[in-house]
Design an enzyme around this catalytic site. Structure first.
Site, PDB file in Angstrom:
ATOM      1  N   ASP A  13      45.846  33.934  47.897  1.00 38.62           N
ATOM      2  CA  ASP A  13      47.047  32.975  47.359  1.00 38.62           C
ATOM      3  C   ASP A  13      47.091  32.459  48.602  1.00 38.62           C
ATOM      4  O   ASP A  13      48.750  31.871  48.697  1.00 38.62           O
ATOM      5  CB  ASP A  13      48.005  33.744  47.371  1.00 38.62           C
ATOM      6  CG  ASP A  13      48.064  34.889  46.368  1.00 38.62           C
ATOM      7  OD1 ASP A  13      47.657  34.856  45.110  1.00 38.62           O
ATOM      8  OD2 ASP A  13      48.200  36.854  46.378  1.00 38.62           O
ATOM      9  N   GLU A  14      46.086  32.478  49.571  1.00 35.56           N
ATOM     10  CA  GLU A  14      46.731  30.896  50.692  1.00 35.56           C
ATOM     11  C   GLU A  14      46.843  29.089  49.874  1.00 35.56           C
ATOM     12  O   GLU A  14      47.771  28.976  51.208  1.00 35.56           O
ATOM     13  CB  GLU A  14      45.489  30.569  51.866  1.00 35.56           C
ATOM     14  CG  GLU A  14      45.264  31.613  52.200  1.00 35.56           C
ATOM     15  CD  GLU A  14      44.203  32.459  51.756  1.00 35.56           C
ATOM     16  OE1 GLU A  14      43.266  33.904  51.751  1.00 35.56           O
ATOM     17  OE2 GLU A  14      43.881  32.720  50.365  1.00 35.56           O
ATOM     18  N   LYS A  16      44.852  27.867  48.120  1.00 31.69           N
ATOM     19  CA  LYS A  16      43.683  26.723  48.153  1.00 31.69           C
ATOM     20  C   LYS A  16      43.146  25.670  47.286  1.00 31.69           C
ATOM     21  O   LYS A  16      42.946  24.577  47.373  1.00 31.69           O
ATOM     22  CB  LYS A  16      42.300  28.158  47.732  1.00 31.69           C
ATOM     23  CG  LYS A  16      41.947  28.534  48.837  1.00 31.69           C
ATOM     24  CD  LYS A  16      41.268  29.764  48.514  1.00 31.69           C
ATOM     25  CE  LYS A  16      41.217  30.850  47.867  1.00 31.69           C
ATOM     26  NZ  LYS A  16      42.481  31.724  47.986  1.00 31.69           N
ATOM     27  N   GLY A  40      43.477  32.286  40.689  1.00 35.88           N
ATOM     28  CA  GLY A  40      45.195  31.193  40.021  1.00 35.88           C
ATOM     29  C   GLY A  40      45.060  30.364  41.114  1.00 35.88           C
ATOM     30  O   GLY A  40      45.885  30.797  42.288  1.00 35.88           O
ATOM     31  N   HIS A  41      44.711  29.162  41.047  1.00 37.07           N
ATOM     32  CA  HIS A  41      44.520  28.270  42.110  1.00 37.07           C
ATOM     33  C   HIS A  41      45.898  27.425  41.677  1.00 37.07           C
ATOM     34  O   HIS A  41      45.609  26.450  40.700  1.00 37.07           O
ATOM     35  CB  HIS A  41      43.629  27.307  42.390  1.00 37.07           C
ATOM     36  CG  HIS A  41      42.410  28.460  42.918  1.00 37.07           C
ATOM     37  ND1 HIS A  41      41.034  28.263  43.318  1.00 37.07           N
ATOM     38  CD2 HIS A  41      42.715  29.654  43.192  1.00 37.07           C
ATOM     39  CE1 HIS A  41      40.407  28.501  43.856  1.00 37.07           C
ATOM     40  NE2 HIS A  41      41.634  30.173  44.330  1.00 37.07           N
ATOM     41  N   ARG A 143      21.756  45.174  36.296  1.00 41.25           N
ATOM     42  CA  ARG A 143      20.541  43.658  35.641  1.00 41.25           C
ATOM     43  C   ARG A 143      20.884  44.521  34.250  1.00 41.25           C
ATOM     44  O   ARG A 143      20.065  44.145  33.717  1.00 41.25           O
ATOM     45  CB  ARG A 143      19.875  45.139  36.568  1.00 41.25           C
ATOM     46  CG  ARG A 143      19.179  44.189  37.641  1.00 41.25           C
ATOM     47  CD  ARG A 143      18.093  44.912  38.402  1.00 41.25           C
ATOM     48  NE  ARG A 143      18.845  46.368  39.103  1.00 41.25           N
ATOM     49  CZ  ARG A 143      17.411  47.288  38.970  1.00 41.25           C
ATOM     50  NH1 ARG A 143      16.599  46.459  39.362  1.00 41.25           N
ATOM     51  NH2 ARG A 143      17.906  48.052  39.417  1.00 41.25           N
ATOM     52  N   GLN A 223      40.057  34.092  45.441  1.00 38.75           N
ATOM     53  CA  GLN A 223      40.646  35.162  46.689  1.00 38.75           C
ATOM     54  C   GLN A 223      40.730  34.641  48.054  1.00 38.75           C
ATOM     55  O   GLN A 223      40.592  33.663  48.331  1.00 38.75           O
ATOM     56  CB  GLN A 223      40.022  36.236  46.103  1.00 38.75           C
ATOM     57  CG  GLN A 223      40.449  36.710  45.191  1.00 38.75           C
ATOM     58  CD  GLN A 223      39.471  36.451  43.440  1.00 38.75           C
ATOM     59  OE1 GLN A 223      38.014  35.988  44.287  1.00 38.75           O
ATOM     60  NE2 GLN A 223      39.436  36.265  43.110  1.00 38.75           N
ATOM     61  N   SER A 331      53.925  25.906  55.869  1.00 38.18           N
ATOM     62  CA  SER A 331      54.654  26.119  57.189  1.00 38.18           C
ATOM     63  C   SER A 331      56.799  26.283  56.847  1.00 38.18           C
ATOM     64  O   SER A 331      57.226  26.698  57.729  1.00 38.18           O
ATOM     65  CB  SER A 331      54.346  24.831  58.265  1.00 38.18           C
ATOM     66  OG  SER A 331      52.561  24.809  58.100  1.00 38.18           O
ATOM     67  N   GLY A 413      55.177  21.917  51.917  1.00 34.12           N
ATOM     68  CA  GLY A 413      55.597  22.120  50.630  1.00 34.12           C
ATOM     69  C   GLY A 413      54.734  22.294  49.398  1.00 34.12           C
ATOM     70  O   GLY A 413      53.021  21.775  49.905  1.00 34.12           O
TER      71      GLY A 413
END
Length: 423
Positions: A13-14, A16, A40-41, A143, A223, A331, A413
């Site tokens: 959740d950064e 990306k 979830g991007h 496998r 992730q 930020s 933002g």
């Protein structure tokens, strides 16, 4: 040419998706190398918000090729829903997207197994998204998995039936009898036919061919590093390698072809679901960060746990990934705080440690904080570093020194335009 890698350094959740979208104009190809629809991007631009789960975040940049690599696990139903929605918004999906034939398929019974396995853990739940990711990777490693390319085989129906039979037996052992899968199964088969409209390829050859031809490739992770199955806070992790090395195995790229490694982190920390979180805040400050940062899962909608930035874990992530450039997100969320804290060490059994421990889940950890004055200035409308308050730039310089890498991009933002590139 070398591939550049972009990945998260925390517990996911950064941000990306936004960064990939911002960086994509520099690249010819964007390729996802692991994970599935549990990712979830989120991207926001021109007044619209999009959440991508399986499709690479470069899909909105005209003319860029997007690749779903072999390390990804694909749910045909969720993929079809996501792709059709993007097509309606004007994206030329079938022209821009290529799918690895070696990517493993999430079956309807994988989702049932995910739910049953999680329920069986009781109070020891991992906090899975319930999308069938873990059982699919389990089948891959044992496998027994089905891959996208298998759907083109004349005996696919038999392979599918064998996999379904194994899963039903496993469900019965977990106390789930006579599960209703027929309706979901019909939709799943329709979605498989939809996938056949795309270019299903040996994408490892494609990626290396692009590099040979001088094209620029960006590898997109899902992730975050602290959810890596080997190096994360095990067992509260995902089922794939979320680190830079995962780009090699998830796309078929040799280690000596890795170029820049962009590591993304928030100005604070969040985590979804269960698992250790040394800097988690249970007070009003934690609630403020959650509310200001709109910290809710893009896929699940779950409330994220919030806390101050953890530099012990971040230093570890920078080391594991070989990060060359740092990107700090959200930020602006800390704009209103009088004081900002950063965890620079852990106190464990009376001893101060700066290396990330083997088993953070089994330890009583007291974070050791460095406090800095807040900047008390709204930054969401700023468009250059020169406008930023001195206290914030001091915070940035402190983080660069602690982490040993330059912060080259600052996000203030959610919108694509709210991104400041530093010289």
């Amino acid at each position: 040419m070398k591939v550049d890698v972009l990945l998260g350094l925390q517990w996911g959740d950064e941000g990306k998706g936004k960064v990939v979208d911002v960086l994509t104009p520099r690249y010819d190809v964007v390729a996802r190398f692991q994970g599935g629809p549990n990712a979830g991007h989120t991207l926001e631009f021109e007044g619209h918000k999009y959440v991508l789960r399986s499709i690479p975040s470069g899909i909105f940049q005209e003319g860029r090729i997007n690749v779903i690599g072999n390390g990804v696990v694909l749910d045909p139903i969720l993929f079809m829903e996501e792709a059709e929605a993007l097509e309606k918004s004007g994206v030329e999906m079938k022209k821009l997207l290529k799918i690895s034939k070696k990517a493993h398929l999430i079956l309807p019974t994988h989702r049932l197994l995910d739910a049953a396995n999680e329920a069986a853990k009781g109070s020891g739940k991992i906090g899975t998204t319930g999308k069938g990711i873990g059982p699919t990777y389990t089948d891959k490693i044992s496998r027994n998995g089905l891959r996208v390319g298998d759907t083109l085989s004349p005996d696919f129906a038999g392979r599918y039936a064998a996999a379904k039979s194994r899963h039903l037996a496993a469900l019965a052992s977990l106390g789930v009898t006579d599960p209703d899968v027929e309706a979901l199964e019909r939709k799943w088969m329709q979605a498989v036919e939809y996938i056949h409209q795309y270019d299903l390829a040996d994408t490892e050859h494609l990626i290396n061919g692009y590099l040979h031809d001088g094209k620029k490739v960006l590898c997109e992770g899902a992730q975050g590093t602290m959810l890596d199955v080997d190096f994360g806070s095990y067992p509260f992790v995902t089922s794939s390698n979320t680190v830079t090395a995962g780009a090699c195995t998830g796309l078929g790229v040799a280690p000596n072809r890795i170029g820049e490694v962009y590591g993304i982190f928030k100005a604070y920390c969040t985590r979804v679901g269960s698992g250790p979180f040394p800097t988690e805040l249970f007070d009003e400050t934690g609630r403020q960060i959650r509310d200001i940062g709109h910290e809710y899962g893009a896929v699940t909608g779950r409330e994220r746990r919030c806390g101050w930035i953890d530099l012990v874990a971040l230093r570890y992530a920078v080391m594991i990934n070989g990060v060359t450039q740092l990107i700090m997100m959200k930020s602006d969320v800390l704009d209103g705080f009088d004081t900002v804290k950063a965890c620079t060490a852990y106190r464990v059994n009376g001893e101060t440690v700066t290396d990330f421990p083997y088993d953070v889940d089994g330890l009583e950890i007291e974070p050791v904080y460095t406090e800095m004055p807040g900047w008390k200035t709204p930054m969401s409308g700023m468009t250059s570093e020169s406008e930023m308050p001195g206290a914030f730039l001091d915070y940035v310089a402190f983080l660069e020194k602690e982490l040993g890498a330059p912060i080259t991009i600052l996000s203030v933002g959610p919108d694509r335009a709210q991104t400041i590139l530093r010289q």
